[in-house]
Design an enzyme around this catalytic site. Structure first.
Site, PDB file in Angstrom:
ATOM      1  N   TYR A 144       0.958  -1.038  -0.127  1.00 17.80           N
ATOM      2  CA  TYR A 144      -0.042   0.322  -0.055  1.00 17.80           C
ATOM      3  C   TYR A 144       1.033   0.964  -0.585  1.00 17.80           C
ATOM      4  CZ  TYR A 144      -3.350   3.830   1.506  1.00 17.80           C
ATOM      5  OH  TYR A 144      -4.011   4.862   1.858  1.00 17.80           O
ATOM      6  N   ARG A 151       1.877   7.052  -7.581  1.00 19.63           N
ATOM      7  CA  ARG A 151      -0.140   7.782  -6.357  1.00 19.63           C
ATOM      8  C   ARG A 151       0.723   9.290  -6.646  1.00 19.63           C
ATOM      9  NH1 ARG A 151      -4.958   6.867  -3.646  1.00 19.63           N
ATOM     10  NH2 ARG A 151      -3.457   6.795  -1.807  1.00 19.63           N
ATOM     11  N   GLU A 323     -13.988  -0.759   6.560  1.00 22.31           N
ATOM     12  CA  GLU A 323     -14.282   0.620   5.950  1.00 22.31           C
ATOM     13  C   GLU A 323     -15.913   1.180   5.261  1.00 22.31           C
ATOM     14  OE1 GLU A 323     -10.496   2.447   4.198  1.00 22.31           O
ATOM     15  OE2 GLU A 323     -11.601   2.515   2.631  1.00 22.31           O
TER      16      GLU A 323
HETATM   17  C1  3EB Z   1      -7.692   6.162   5.818  1.00 20.79           C
HETATM   18  O1  3EB Z   1      -8.209   6.921   6.227  1.00 20.79           O
HETATM   19  C2  3EB Z   1      -8.265   4.909   5.466  1.00 20.79           C
HETATM   20  O2  3EB Z   1      -5.716   5.733   0.153  1.00 20.79           O
HETATM   21  O3  3EB Z   1      -7.244   6.174  -1.325  1.00 20.79           O
HETATM   22  C3  3EB Z   1      -8.961   5.195   3.159  1.00 20.79           C
HETATM   23  C4  3EB Z   1      -9.345   5.994   2.084  1.00 20.79           C
HETATM   24  C5  3EB Z   1      -8.111   5.236   2.638  1.00 20.79           C
HETATM   25  C6  3EB Z   1      -8.903   6.092   0.814  1.00 20.79           C
HETATM   26  C7  3EB Z   1      -6.493   5.816  -0.550  1.00 20.79           C
HETATM   27  C8  3EB Z   1      -7.210   5.234   2.188  1.00 20.79           C
HETATM   28  C9  3EB Z   1      -7.871   6.071   0.611  1.00 20.79           C
HETATM   29  O4  3EB Z   1      -6.509   6.169   5.981  1.00 20.79           O
HETATM   30  C10 3EB Z   1      -7.652   4.151   3.885  1.00 20.79           C
END
Ligand code: 3EB
Length: 334
Positions: A144, A151, A323
């Site tokens: 990740y 990105r 989530e």
């Molecule tokens: C967070 O709040 C949880 O990397 O695009 C949520 C929404 C999360 C988008 C992303 C990651 C992403 O960090 C993870």
């Protein structure tokens, strides 16, 4: 623009002709091909939807659509709104310099930005990211985090801001398959929304990786005559820390407290009357399929009759069990 949840048999040619694009949720492959850009979300459907092989989430429009293909991106646009999907096999991007997932992510986003610039619809509104084995390579740089490097670099090279005006998004792990990125974009910028209970993701400290994630907590966007609210993947994070480790119900409630806080911020900037929790449509990702009953019941208690689809997927921090993301919409003109 409207959003439809359809079983495979619910699709018709009339719907296909007016679909910008969409997602197929479910572990099984769809039985029929569609002419519109389709993101396969290779995640098992859970709970009340577990009986069907899969579900289409389709973005439908009333005006004519135009389709195209650009460097692996399947896209359709209608007026000033474009939906696209790109799926890349990481192996094709292996080099000695950077991890393959990082290189594939950077390439995917570079192509997206190029297409959007060419089409004159430069503003990314909402992005859906899925990748295999999201916690892999933990010993070196977790996948990740590799994704976040690719990105962020692509945003900068595409002359997009990596803070402030960034799209709503989600990023989840699935069992297998290519890197998959779907997106909605338009001619007008989205209004980004942040959550006062959380550090903005683009300002996360380096404990969570060398490059902070590039997304906003929500985005308000304005197709002609409409207002849409996209709430990003929202988890049990307060400040920048994960809370309620190992406690599913508490993580569900904390996630919904966050959704509620984001909603309150969005309502301050929205043009129409305030959105309530029960006005939105939800997608919930649970790490463990056995958690779905609890997650569904906690959620439904707080969102009432609002539609909820639950799938099994890996949330991007390994201490997060759930989530929640959501979308709301309405007309702003009669
Ligand atoms: C967070 O709040 C949880 O990397 O695009 C949520 C929404 C999360 C988008 C992303 C990651 C992403 O960090 C993870």
């Amino acid at each position: 623009m409207t959003i439809h949840l359809l079983s495979e048999t619910g699709r018709t040619q009339a719907i296909d002709a007016h679909t910008l694009g969409g997602a197929w949720l479910g572990e099984a492959a769809p039985a029929h091909n569609v002419a519109w850009p389709l993101q396969r979300v290779r995640a098992p459907l859970l709970g009340v939807h577990a009986q069907v092989p899969g579900l289409h989430e389709a973005w439908c429009v009333s005006a004519a659509v135009r389709s195209g293909e650009y460097q692996g991106i399947a896209w359709r646009r209608s007026g000033d709104v474009l939906y696209g999907v790109i799926e890349l096999d990481e192996a094709a991007f292996a080099t000695e310099l950077v991890p393959a997932l990082q290189a594939a992510t950077q390439a995917a986003y570079a192509r997206v930005f190029h297409l959007l610039d060419e089409q004159g619809l430069p503003h990314l509104w909402r992005v859906w990211n899925y990748m295999a084995n999201i916690h892999g390579d933990m010993g070196t740089l977790e996948r990740y985090r590799q994704f976040n490097l690719g990105r962020g670099d692509a945003f900068e090279q595409g002359e997009r801001s990596v803070v402030g005006r960034v799209p709503a998004a989600c990023a989840l792990g699935v069992k297998s398959g290519p890197l998959s990125v779907a997106f909605l974009a338009g001619a007008t910028p989205a209004t980004p929304i942040e959550n006062p209970r959380q550090v903005s993701a683009y300002e996360y400290p380096s404990d969570y990786g060398p490059r902070s994630p590039t997304f906003s907590r929500a985005a308000l966007v304005y197709p002609p005559g409409q207002e849409w609210l996209f709430i990003s993947g929202t988890a049990s994070i307060v400040g920048h820390r994960s809370v309620h480790t190992g406690q599913l119900a508490a993580q569900c409630n904390e996630s919904l407290d966050n959704v509620e806080a984001v909603l309150a911020q969005a309502n301050q900037k929205a043009k129409g009357p305030p959105f309530a929790l029960s006005d939105l449509a939800y997608r919930v990702y649970v790490r463990h399929a056995t958690d779905v009953a609890t997650a569904q019941s906690v959620l439904q208690q707080r969102v009432g009759q609002a539609p909820v689809v639950c799938v099994q997927a890996d949330v991007c921090r390994d201490d997060l069990l759930v989530e929640v993301e959501a979308v709301g919409w309405r007309c702003t003109e009669p």
